[in-house]
Design an enzyme around this catalytic site. Sequence first.
Site, PDB file in Angstrom:
ATOM      1  N   LYS A 126      27.975  32.242  10.932  1.00 12.94           N
ATOM      2  CA  LYS A 126      27.449  30.874  10.911  1.00 12.94           C
ATOM      3  C   LYS A 126      26.979  30.465  12.247  1.00 12.94           C
ATOM      4  CE  LYS A 126      28.361  26.150   8.961  1.00 12.94           C
ATOM      5  NZ  LYS A 126      29.615  25.355   8.398  1.00 12.94           N
ATOM      6  N   SER A 135      27.839  23.236   4.051  1.00 16.47           N
ATOM      7  CA  SER A 135      26.996  23.454   5.310  1.00 16.47           C
ATOM      8  C   SER A 135      26.789  24.923   5.696  1.00 16.47           C
ATOM      9  CB  SER A 135      27.519  22.538   6.421  1.00 16.47           C
ATOM     10  OG  SER A 135      28.694  23.201   7.047  1.00 16.47           O
ATOM     11  N   SER A 154      32.741  23.088   2.834  1.00 20.17           N
ATOM     12  CA  SER A 154      31.270  23.759   3.483  1.00 20.17           C
ATOM     13  C   SER A 154      31.388  25.313   3.522  1.00 20.17           C
ATOM     14  CB  SER A 154      31.194  23.472   4.836  1.00 20.17           C
ATOM     15  OG  SER A 154      30.484  22.226   4.914  1.00 20.17           O
TER      16      SER A 154
END
Lengths: 488, 94
Positions: free
Chosen positions: A81, A156, A180
């Site tokens: 990420k 996210s 997330s």
Amino acid sequence: MDDAGLLRLSCLELRALLDKGEITSFELTNACLRRIEEVDKKVNAYITVDRDGALMGSKKADEMIRKGESRPFTGIPIGLKDVLCTKGLRTTCASKILKDFIPPYDATVVERLRAEGAVILGKLNMDEFAMGSSTENSAFFPTKNPWNLDCIPGGSSGGSAASVASLTSCASLGSDTGGSIRQPASHCGIVGMKPAYGRVSRFGLVAFASSLDQIGPMTKTVKDCALMLNSIAGSDIRDSTSHPSPCPDFLDYTDRDIKGMTIGVPLEYMSEGLHNDVKEAVEGAISKLEDAGAVIKEITLPHTEYAVSAYYIIAPSEASSNLMRYDGVKYGFRAGDYDDLMDMYIKTRSMGFGQEVKRRIMLGTFSLASGYYDAYYKKASQVRGIIAEDFQKAFNECDIILAPVAPTPAFRLGEKTDDPLEMYLSDIFTIPVNLAGLPAISVPCALSSSGLPIGIQFIGPQMGDHLCIQFASFYERLRGNFGECPIS
Amino acid sequence: MKITKEEVSHIASLSRLSFEPEELDVISLQLNDILIYIEKLNGLDTSGVEPVTHAHDLVNAFRDDEVKEWLSNDEAMDNAPQSDNGQFKVPRII
């Protein structure tokens, strides 16, 4: 074997092939890069693909394997990420304010995986600064759900989930502040774990809400998740909130029985507002587990309805403070035209941050402002204590808690972008876990009537990551084969 | 209204953010909606409850104060939008 066939294998299976010399990391990495070229133009999971770095890493890994120095992630291509600092590799947080930021150091988790010889393919899309539930808040582009390109992948950590689901990485890391990791894992049909707070070092994770943030694995299988947690977990002198308690071998918990152990099902999570397909999925899992010898017990987490409110005071408050560092002085974007220092701050921040980030900074600044502090921040912190206590009491009656991850399957792109509050409420079942600092894992459960994945989560007691893995792994075996992601 | 447009402007200035007039209208309405939802908390009696600001039981993590190798000055300055002579450059303050 074609690329997709090879990349459908778990990290553990790939490990065996690599160690037997049946494939090399160089071949495997090339297969990933070809797959990215083929599929990622549709999915948009990657912000940055580090082709050269990955190929170089794979050669180094092949050397390690050849010398018999192979470790669990040696030669396995993974994605990260874009909130995790990678030395020499652009780290943007999907924000314009960091669009050219090149970290001078690796996050601890990256350092540990690199030391094992893991191959880093690139950096994955996300909601800007991890604020969002759909990856539509990325300053660059939205990521699509590989199961249905009209739907969001969740957020996210949407890029991390979508890349594992679309086989453009063998595993990835995400971060979870209010769901997330678990929510996108659920929406994309993969395994995603938020470890207990303190289990994994946050050093080098760009801070959103420091008392809630945790880094965790996003993988195809629970065994891969355990393997990755083994690699990244453990205390770190550079994160004073990392927990000193020793880590067990998490892989060791993946083949255990759960007969006679008690699963708590919270009444409040199974009530109205839950999509029928999700409800049926959870109920199906419960009856399977019961047939397999688990004791099912209805429990209550009576203050669940207050969690979203408390979270949307606490997380933005911490964010407003953390994000004050983006002032255009030491790194990141600086506005080009300004009158004085204050004007430089204001223009830099107003041009650099997207709408959702600004909204949360405003909400947080408001909650902490004098005159509002007691009514908002202090009140929310008290409610946080009450919610954590609910869990403590519940764990007197059960070993693990089973719950839905998201109230609905993945929604359509654009469906909730105009209504921030509506978007916030999609995290209702994941947020309480972060407030209480508990570990939880999302594991694929069923497909909805429209063919979208639905996950369930196992929530463990304080520092009970191993229990999450034990139950999730047992359930995964019980569930059997899960549908195959249709993207090609 | 839970928060007036004047208050929103004040919070914006504390946040070092500026908004165009039409943006200010939108964000005021959105903050209002959120604050109305958050008001739910007032339905819960929290008198005498200790605020919790941290998720685990650790109080302090001590370590020896030792000098260690970290970033060089050059590395630390590499991302600076403007620098001069190994130092961050900002507009004149005094």
